[in-house]
Design a protein around this motif. Structure first.
Motif, PDB file in Angstrom:
ATOM      1  N   VAL A  71      62.841  56.724 -10.250  1.00  7.96           N
ATOM      2  CA  VAL A  71      63.258  55.444  -9.676  1.00  7.96           C
ATOM      3  C   VAL A  71      63.058  54.272 -10.644  1.00  7.96           C
ATOM      4  O   VAL A  71      63.929  53.397 -10.733  1.00  7.96           O
ATOM      5  N   PRO A  72      61.938  54.190 -11.400  1.00  4.35           N
ATOM      6  CA  PRO A  72      61.793  53.058 -12.320  1.00  4.35           C
ATOM      7  C   PRO A  72      62.930  52.939 -13.336  1.00  4.35           C
ATOM      8  O   PRO A  72      63.212  51.847 -13.827  1.00  4.35           O
ATOM      9  N   LEU A  73      63.596  54.060 -13.651  1.00  3.47           N
ATOM     10  CA  LEU A  73      64.772  53.987 -14.525  1.00  3.47           C
ATOM     11  C   LEU A  73      65.844  53.127 -13.880  1.00  3.47           C
ATOM     12  O   LEU A  73      66.421  52.240 -14.519  1.00  3.47           O
ATOM     13  N   SER A  74      66.111  53.369 -12.598  1.00  2.00           N
ATOM     14  CA  SER A  74      67.143  52.592 -11.902  1.00  2.00           C
ATOM     15  C   SER A  74      66.674  51.169 -11.630  1.00  2.00           C
ATOM     16  O   SER A  74      67.481  50.248 -11.527  1.00  2.00           O
ATOM     17  N   ASP A  75      65.356  50.981 -11.508  1.00  2.00           N
ATOM     18  CA  ASP A  75      64.821  49.633 -11.298  1.00  2.00           C
ATOM     19  C   ASP A  75      65.097  48.727 -12.493  1.00  2.00           C
ATOM     20  O   ASP A  75      65.415  47.547 -12.329  1.00  2.00           O
ATOM     21  N   TYR A  76      64.962  49.277 -13.694  1.00  3.51           N
ATOM     22  CA  TYR A  76      64.912  48.431 -14.879  1.00  3.51           C
ATOM     23  C   TYR A  76      65.956  48.706 -15.960  1.00  3.51           C
ATOM     24  O   TYR A  76      66.182  47.859 -16.818  1.00  3.51           O
ATOM     25  N   ALA A  77      66.572  49.882 -15.985  1.00  6.52           N
ATOM     26  CA  ALA A  77      67.330  50.203 -17.197  1.00  6.52           C
ATOM     27  C   ALA A  77      68.656  50.926 -17.008  1.00  6.52           C
ATOM     28  O   ALA A  77      69.449  50.959 -17.945  1.00  6.52           O
ATOM     29  N   SER A  78      68.942  51.509 -15.851  1.00  5.00           N
ATOM     30  CA  SER A  78      70.142  52.340 -15.744  1.00  5.00           C
ATOM     31  C   SER A  78      71.417  51.526 -15.521  1.00  5.00           C
ATOM     32  O   SER A  78      72.521  52.028 -15.686  1.00  5.00           O
ATOM     33  N   GLY A  79      71.266  50.268 -15.115  1.00  2.28           N
ATOM     34  CA  GLY A  79      72.436  49.430 -14.867  1.00  2.28           C
ATOM     35  C   GLY A  79      72.946  49.498 -13.440  1.00  2.28           C
ATOM     36  O   GLY A  79      73.816  48.721 -13.056  1.00  2.28           O
ATOM     37  N   THR A  80      72.435  50.424 -12.642  1.00  7.41           N
ATOM     38  CA  THR A  80      72.815  50.491 -11.236  1.00  7.41           C
ATOM     39  C   THR A  80      72.110  49.392 -10.464  1.00  7.41           C
ATOM     40  O   THR A  80      71.035  48.937 -10.851  1.00  7.41           O
ATOM     41  N   ASN A  81      72.702  48.948  -9.352  1.00  3.84           N
ATOM     42  CA  ASN A  81      72.130  47.832  -8.605  1.00  3.84           C
ATOM     43  C   ASN A  81      70.868  48.261  -7.877  1.00  3.84           C
ATOM     44  O   ASN A  81      70.798  49.348  -7.318  1.00  3.84           O
ATOM     45  N   HIS A  82      69.885  47.374  -7.892  1.00  2.68           N
ATOM     46  CA  HIS A  82      68.580  47.679  -7.312  1.00  2.68           C
ATOM     47  C   HIS A  82      68.464  47.219  -5.859  1.00  2.68           C
ATOM     48  O   HIS A  82      67.451  47.452  -5.209  1.00  2.68           O
ATOM     49  N   VAL A  83      69.477  46.544  -5.328  1.00  4.53           N
ATOM     50  CA  VAL A  83      69.473  46.136  -3.923  1.00  4.53           C
ATOM     51  C   VAL A  83      70.208  47.215  -3.129  1.00  4.53           C
ATOM     52  O   VAL A  83      71.430  47.361  -3.234  1.00  4.53           O
ATOM     53  N   LEU A  84      69.444  47.977  -2.331  1.00  2.00           N
ATOM     54  CA  LEU A  84      69.961  49.171  -1.674  1.00  2.00           C
ATOM     55  C   LEU A  84      69.593  49.173  -0.193  1.00  2.00           C
ATOM     56  O   LEU A  84      68.564  48.610   0.191  1.00  2.00           O
ATOM     57  N   PRO A  85      70.391  49.820   0.644  1.00  2.00           N
ATOM     58  CA  PRO A  85      70.069  49.895   2.074  1.00  2.00           C
ATOM     59  C   PRO A  85      68.848  50.768   2.330  1.00  2.00           C
ATOM     60  O   PRO A  85      68.640  51.780   1.669  1.00  2.00           O
ATOM     61  N   THR A  86      68.036  50.363   3.293  1.00  2.00           N
ATOM     62  CA  THR A  86      66.833  51.116   3.660  1.00  2.00           C
ATOM     63  C   THR A  86      66.862  51.428   5.159  1.00  2.00           C
ATOM     64  O   THR A  86      67.787  51.043   5.862  1.00  2.00           O
ATOM     65  N   GLY A  87      65.832  52.121   5.626  1.00  3.19           N
ATOM     66  CA  GLY A  87      65.693  52.367   7.060  1.00  3.19           C
ATOM     67  C   GLY A  87      66.851  53.120   7.671  1.00  3.19           C
ATOM     68  O   GLY A  87      67.308  52.777   8.764  1.00  3.19           O
ATOM     69  N   THR A  88      67.378  54.122   6.985  1.00  5.79           N
ATOM     70  CA  THR A  88      68.522  54.979   7.377  1.00  5.79           C
ATOM     71  C   THR A  88      69.866  54.259   7.281  1.00  5.79           C
ATOM     72  O   THR A  88      70.901  54.857   7.576  1.00  5.79           O
ATOM     73  N   PHE A  89      69.886  52.986   6.873  1.00  5.16           N
ATOM     74  CA  PHE A  89      71.151  52.255   6.813  1.00  5.16           C
ATOM     75  C   PHE A  89      72.058  52.734   5.684  1.00  5.16           C
ATOM     76  O   PHE A  89      73.214  52.315   5.608  1.00  5.16           O
ATOM     77  N   ALA A  90      71.561  53.601   4.813  1.00  8.97           N
ATOM     78  CA  ALA A  90      72.437  54.194   3.796  1.00  8.97           C
ATOM     79  C   ALA A  90      73.517  55.061   4.441  1.00  8.97           C
ATOM     80  O   ALA A  90      74.495  55.415   3.787  1.00  8.97           O
ATOM     81  N   GLN A  91      73.335  55.403   5.703  1.00  7.46           N
ATOM     82  CA  GLN A  91      74.374  56.156   6.411  1.00  7.46           C
ATOM     83  C   GLN A  91      75.631  55.328   6.635  1.00  7.46           C
ATOM     84  O   GLN A  91      76.715  55.875   6.858  1.00  7.46           O
ATOM     85  N   SER A  92      75.501  53.995   6.557  1.00  7.81           N
ATOM     86  CA  SER A  92      76.663  53.145   6.831  1.00  7.81           C
ATOM     87  C   SER A  92      76.848  51.989   5.841  1.00  7.81           C
ATOM     88  O   SER A  92      77.868  51.296   5.904  1.00  7.81           O
ATOM     89  N   PHE A  93      75.885  51.770   4.939  1.00  5.70           N
ATOM     90  CA  PHE A  93      75.988  50.696   3.958  1.00  5.70           C
ATOM     91  C   PHE A  93      75.881  51.262   2.546  1.00  5.70           C
ATOM     92  O   PHE A  93      75.278  52.321   2.338  1.00  5.70           O
ATOM     93  N   SER A  94      76.436  50.537   1.589  1.00  2.10           N
ATOM     94  CA  SER A  94      76.347  50.906   0.173  1.00  2.10           C
ATOM     95  C   SER A  94      75.468  49.909  -0.571  1.00  2.10           C
ATOM     96  O   SER A  94      75.063  48.885  -0.020  1.00  2.10           O
ATOM     97  N   ALA A  95      75.217  50.197  -1.841  1.00  2.00           N
ATOM     98  CA  ALA A  95      74.426  49.291  -2.676  1.00  2.00           C
ATOM     99  C   ALA A  95      75.139  47.954  -2.843  1.00  2.00           C
ATOM    100  O   ALA A  95      76.360  47.851  -2.708  1.00  2.00           O
ATOM    101  N   LEU A  96      74.358  46.930  -3.141  1.00  2.00           N
ATOM    102  CA  LEU A  96      74.934  45.632  -3.468  1.00  2.00           C
ATOM    103  C   LEU A  96      75.829  45.771  -4.696  1.00  2.00           C
ATOM    104  O   LEU A  96      75.507  46.521  -5.621  1.00  2.00           O
TER     105      LEU A  96
END
Length: 266
Positions: free
Chosen positions: A195-220
């Motif tokens: 996870v720290p790779l995605s936090d700081y260096a992979s270029g993917t967005n770090h604002v992500l849905p939590t609390g099972t909301f990934a079932q219906s929402f995508s990353a910022l």
């Protein structure tokens, strides 16, 4: 801000580089209310984006009837799917790195290997008591840490999808093959994609849905900062081609004047 209320210098520099011209030192549910409805010093905004505590997340949900939001993005989560090929020490480090976020962070392991589960639990106990921020980490793991063993990969995937984690690490043989069946805010494959790779260096967005909301929402993403408008222009010949289709659908819905608006043009 730090414990004294001072804004981190790097935040100020980053804001300057990005051309930010307004910065407010506020937080909590009251900050969400201020952004949504405005105060004497803060103008209301059109959209609120970004993660926060469970109180911030609930506040965002409550004001979403009046102002747009990106997604419910609350306390951070990591779920790790692993088999007997995974290194228990690396898994323990990844769970601890997640737990240091705060006492409401979630760090879990689902595995098909009883031996791996036992080893991870043992190493977690050792590391959690000896590393920096150990008090916060230990409380987080005690409250929201878990290890679950499954009989097979199918069961592991089904359980993971019910959880729909913010961050999902997959450390198994043929990890790529599992991705088509997995639901998560972000999927990280293999032992060298923590996870720290995605936090700081992979270029993917770090604002992500939590609390099972990934079932219906995508990353910022960039679309969250734009509006999309469809523009339609049709010729008379083009309208003629769909004229009969519109008639069928309009009468099925008992909206005859919808069709008459088309028919009048002929």
């Amino acid at each position: 801000t730090d414990a004294t209320g001072k804004i981190n210098d790097l935040v100020i520099v980053a804001s300057d580089i990005c051309g930010v011209d307004e910065v407010y030192k506020i937080g909590g549910a009251q900050a969400i209310a201020a952004l949504a409805y405005g105060t004497q010093t803060i103008r209301p905004v059109r959209k609120i984006v970004g993660p926060g505590s469970k109180y911030v997340t609930m506040a965002k949900v409550l004001v979403s009837t009046d102002v747009a939001i990106d997604m419910p993005a609350g306390p951070s989560e990591v779920l790790i799917l692993a088999d007997e090929t995974a290194d228990p020490r690396l898994i323990a480090f990844d769970m601890i790195s997640q737990a240091e976020h705060g006492t409401d962070s979630v760090a879990g392991l689902i595995t098909t290997s009883n031996r791996l589960a036992e080893n991870v639990q043992k190493i977690l106990t050792e590391l959690a008591s000896s590393t920096e921020r150990s008090e916060k980490i230990s409380e987080s793991l005690k409250k929201y840490g878990f290890i679950i063993t499954c009989d097979n990969f199918k069961e592991m995937v089904e359980l993971s999808n019910q959880f729909a984690p913010e961050h999902l690490e997959v450390i198994t043989k043929n990890a790529q093959d599992l991705t088509k069946d997995l639901v998560a805010g972000l999927i990280l494959l293999g032992p060298y994609s923590p996870v720290p790779l995605s936090d700081y260096a992979s270029g993917t967005n770090h604002v992500l849905p939590t609390g099972t909301f990934a079932q219906s929402f995508s990353a910022l993403g960039v679309f969250d900062f734009s509006r999309r408008v469809s523009i339609v222009e049709c010729s008379k010949a083009g309208l003629e081609k769909v004229r009969s289709n519109v008639k069928v659908l309009a009468y099925i819905e008992n909206l005859p004047n919808h069709y008459k608006a088309i028919d009048a043009r002929f």
